[in-house]
Scaffold this active site. Sequence first.
Site, PDB file in Angstrom:
ATOM      1  N   LYS A   1      14.740   8.313 -10.461  1.00 54.37           N
ATOM      2  CA  LYS A   1      14.486   9.739 -10.590  1.00 54.37           C
ATOM      3  C   LYS A   1      13.507  10.116  -9.485  1.00 54.37           C
ATOM      4  CE  LYS A   1      14.572  13.682 -12.602  1.00 54.37           C
ATOM      5  NZ  LYS A   1      15.792  14.437 -12.240  1.00 54.37           N
TER       6      LYS A   1
ATOM      7  N   GLY B   1       7.187   0.196   4.084  1.00 56.68           N
ATOM      8  CA  GLY B   1       6.707   1.052   5.170  1.00 56.68           C
ATOM      9  C   GLY B   1       7.457   2.362   5.270  1.00 56.68           C
ATOM     10  N   GLY B   2       7.965   2.823   4.135  1.00 55.34           N
ATOM     11  CA  GLY B   2       8.663   4.108   4.117  1.00 55.34           C
ATOM     12  C   GLY B   2      10.098   4.034   4.624  1.00 55.34           C
TER      13      GLY B   2
ATOM     14  N   GLU C   1       5.825   0.156  -6.821  1.00 55.72           N
ATOM     15  CA  GLU C   1       5.892  -1.176  -6.228  1.00 55.72           C
ATOM     16  C   GLU C   1       4.538  -1.846  -6.260  1.00 55.72           C
ATOM     17  OE1 GLU C   1       6.575  -1.734  -2.079  1.00 55.72           O
ATOM     18  OE2 GLU C   1       5.213  -0.153  -1.462  1.00 55.72           O
TER      19      GLU C   1
ATOM     20  N   ARG D   1      -1.180  -8.253  -1.403  1.00 55.82           N
ATOM     21  CA  ARG D   1      -2.053  -8.501  -0.249  1.00 55.82           C
ATOM     22  C   ARG D   1      -3.196  -7.498  -0.271  1.00 55.82           C
ATOM     23  NH1 ARG D   1      -0.849  -3.890   2.490  1.00 55.82           N
ATOM     24  NH2 ARG D   1       1.287  -3.158   2.292  1.00 55.82           N
TER      25      ARG D   1
ATOM     26  N   ASN E   1       1.984  -4.407  -3.952  1.00 57.32           N
ATOM     27  CA  ASN E   1       1.697  -5.083  -2.689  1.00 57.32           C
ATOM     28  C   ASN E   1       0.812  -6.284  -2.962  1.00 57.32           C
ATOM     29  OD1 ASN E   1       3.142  -3.281  -1.027  1.00 57.32           O
ATOM     30  ND2 ASN E   1       1.490  -1.806  -1.220  1.00 57.32           N
TER      31      ASN E   1
ATOM     32  N   HIS F   1       6.089   9.107   4.301  1.00 57.16           N
ATOM     33  CA  HIS F   1       5.758   8.048   3.339  1.00 57.16           C
ATOM     34  C   HIS F   1       4.698   7.088   3.848  1.00 57.16           C
ATOM     35  CE1 HIS F   1       9.069   9.552   1.005  1.00 57.16           C
ATOM     36  NE2 HIS F   1       9.953   9.202   1.908  1.00 57.16           N
TER      37      HIS F   1
HETATM   38  P1  ADP Z   1       7.407   1.644   0.701  1.00 57.96           P
HETATM   39  O1  ADP Z   1       7.508   0.254   0.191  1.00 57.96           O
HETATM   40  O2  ADP Z   1       8.362   1.930   1.800  1.00 57.96           O
HETATM   41  O3  ADP Z   1       5.990   2.068   0.991  1.00 57.96           O
HETATM   42  P2  ADP Z   1       7.269   2.942  -1.933  1.00 57.96           P
HETATM   43  O4  ADP Z   1       8.223   2.591  -2.993  1.00 57.96           O
HETATM   44  O5  ADP Z   1       5.888   2.417  -2.034  1.00 57.96           O
HETATM   45  O6  ADP Z   1       7.917   2.571  -0.505  1.00 57.96           O
HETATM   46  O7  ADP Z   1       7.184   4.535  -1.795  1.00 57.96           O
HETATM   47  C1  ADP Z   1       6.447   5.128  -0.765  1.00 57.96           C
HETATM   48  C2  ADP Z   1       6.290   6.616  -1.013  1.00 57.96           C
HETATM   49  O8  ADP Z   1       7.581   7.248  -1.189  1.00 57.96           O
HETATM   50  C3  ADP Z   1       5.517   6.979  -2.255  1.00 57.96           C
HETATM   51  O9  ADP Z   1       4.118   6.964  -2.063  1.00 57.96           O
HETATM   52  C4  ADP Z   1       6.046   8.385  -2.524  1.00 57.96           C
HETATM   53  O10 ADP Z   1       5.451   9.302  -1.627  1.00 57.96           O
HETATM   54  C5  ADP Z   1       7.526   8.279  -2.161  1.00 57.96           C
HETATM   55  N1  ADP Z   1       8.339   7.913  -3.346  1.00 57.96           N
HETATM   56  C6  ADP Z   1       8.762   6.674  -3.698  1.00 57.96           C
HETATM   57  N2  ADP Z   1       9.468   6.693  -4.848  1.00 57.96           N
HETATM   58  C7  ADP Z   1       9.522   7.972  -5.257  1.00 57.96           C
HETATM   59  C8  ADP Z   1      10.093   8.668  -6.394  1.00 57.96           C
HETATM   60  N3  ADP Z   1      10.772   8.025  -7.360  1.00 57.96           N
HETATM   61  N4  ADP Z   1       9.909  10.014  -6.476  1.00 57.96           N
HETATM   62  C9  ADP Z   1       9.219  10.688  -5.520  1.00 57.96           C
HETATM   63  N5  ADP Z   1       8.673  10.101  -4.433  1.00 57.96           N
HETATM   64  C10 ADP Z   1       8.804   8.775  -4.287  1.00 57.96           C
END
Ligand code: ADP
Length: 450
Positions: free
Chosen positions: A201, A164-165, A287, A291, A289, A235
């Site tokens: 990165k 969830g960001g 990642e 679900r 999900n 996010h």
């Molecule tokens: P969460 O599980 O909190 O949703 P995510 O890993 O899915 O986290 O990442 C959510 C968002 O964060 C992505 O859609 C993107 O906008 C940003 N993000 C995540 N990892 C990266 C990365 N390596 N570089 C740039 N942005 C990233």
Amino acid sequence: MFNKILVANRGEIALRVIRAAREMGIASVAVHSTADSDAMHVRMADESVCVGPPSSAQSYLSIPSIIAACEITGAEAIHPGYGFLSENAAFVQVIEDHGLTFIGPTAEHIRVMGDKITAKETMRKLGVPCVPGSDGGVANLADARALGEEMGYPVIIKATAGGGGKGMKVAQTAADMERAFQTARAEGQSNFGNDEVYIEKYLTTPRHIEIQVFGDGKGRAVHLGERDCSLQRRHQKVFEEAPGPAITAEERARIGKVCADAMADINYIGAGTIEFLYEDGEFYFIEMNTRLQVEHPVTEAIFGVDLVREQIRVASGMDMSFVQEDLHINGHAIEVRINAEKLPNFSPCPGRITQYHAPGGLGVRMDSALYDGYSIPPYYDSLIGKLIVHGRDRPEALARLNRALGELIVDGVDTTIPLFDALLQEKDIHTGEYNIHWLEHWLENLSADA
Ligand code: ADP
């Protein structure tokens, strides 16, 4: 097939599942907190059980109460929706121990994908391309600094249990590393009870592209193309579309096959979403999900399938109703998330709905649990509806979105509807030229102008 299923959720997603069950001739049981006694999901289900007080921890997240509701009503299976217990491996275990069926993947798959480090390791071994980064967890600041130097800044520090960001911090330069590292750890600890972090990165101008996958648990799996969910605030997704405006048919077929093959390899069962960042023609896994996603309806629109129906089918032991060759994209679909929030700060705005009118007409779907006179309780997520439009192509979908937003009335609380009216005035939205930072920049400019 099941005779009766219980829906362990509330709001629009509970309705979504109840609707699919009814079309399949399956009776549905709603659960609700005392704050939700007059909620739409309770009215629409065949039966309902109050499972606790308003706090989700004591109601929608209370595993013993939900299992008891199943036993009282004779429900044979549980659909978790999204959020709440949908990615809780312990919940799945308890369900199985009680001889009930979880409508979703196995506890083992939820566990593997719920930990972002093991998820990445697993995906890499399955041949899925990943964001370059640390090999597993990073134990201390010195290691984090060394990695930052080696990989080159900017980097992102992520809590392995995050979601969830939350639990993600960017270090633009070496000087940011200490603060980013400590904050990501602290957020991981306070939100998810786990302070393990890893480093990736930081991609500077990617799009968020996610692949919808579906497996039958018997070694067969398909993909249903991608969704572009790059328009995000903190996010969190606010506008999603399928197909992705920047993705070619060849790219879709290539990454789709990689994902479907990976899911077939692990005997994945049910719906899943494999999330990528996409930059310069390359996909980087972030990642998975395990679900149904909030934004699943855009995929349903362009493929003409009911993903919840499929989830229920495979959970009952039946085959999927389609194979890869049956799945063809028809047109373009867009979803916007209507939240009860006050702009420009997006602060939650619960309260009584004095008037609600849902848009209709060709290619318009409104998934919402609102009704005239309903009081949005202050205890839960601020998502109150999803407006999904479908057209023959992207311009038609955008025109339809504009038209449908004009018909939608939600009075009594502030909502994010004006955000979408304003976005539709933007050239970049019409050309599809946006990345994961576009919305944040646009919002910053708005507040600077105001
Ligand atoms: P969460 O599980 O909190 O949703 P995510 O890993 O899915 O986290 O990442 C959510 C968002 O964060 C992505 O859609 C993107 O906008 C940003 N993000 C995540 N990892 C990266 C990365 N390596 N570089 C740039 N942005 C990233």
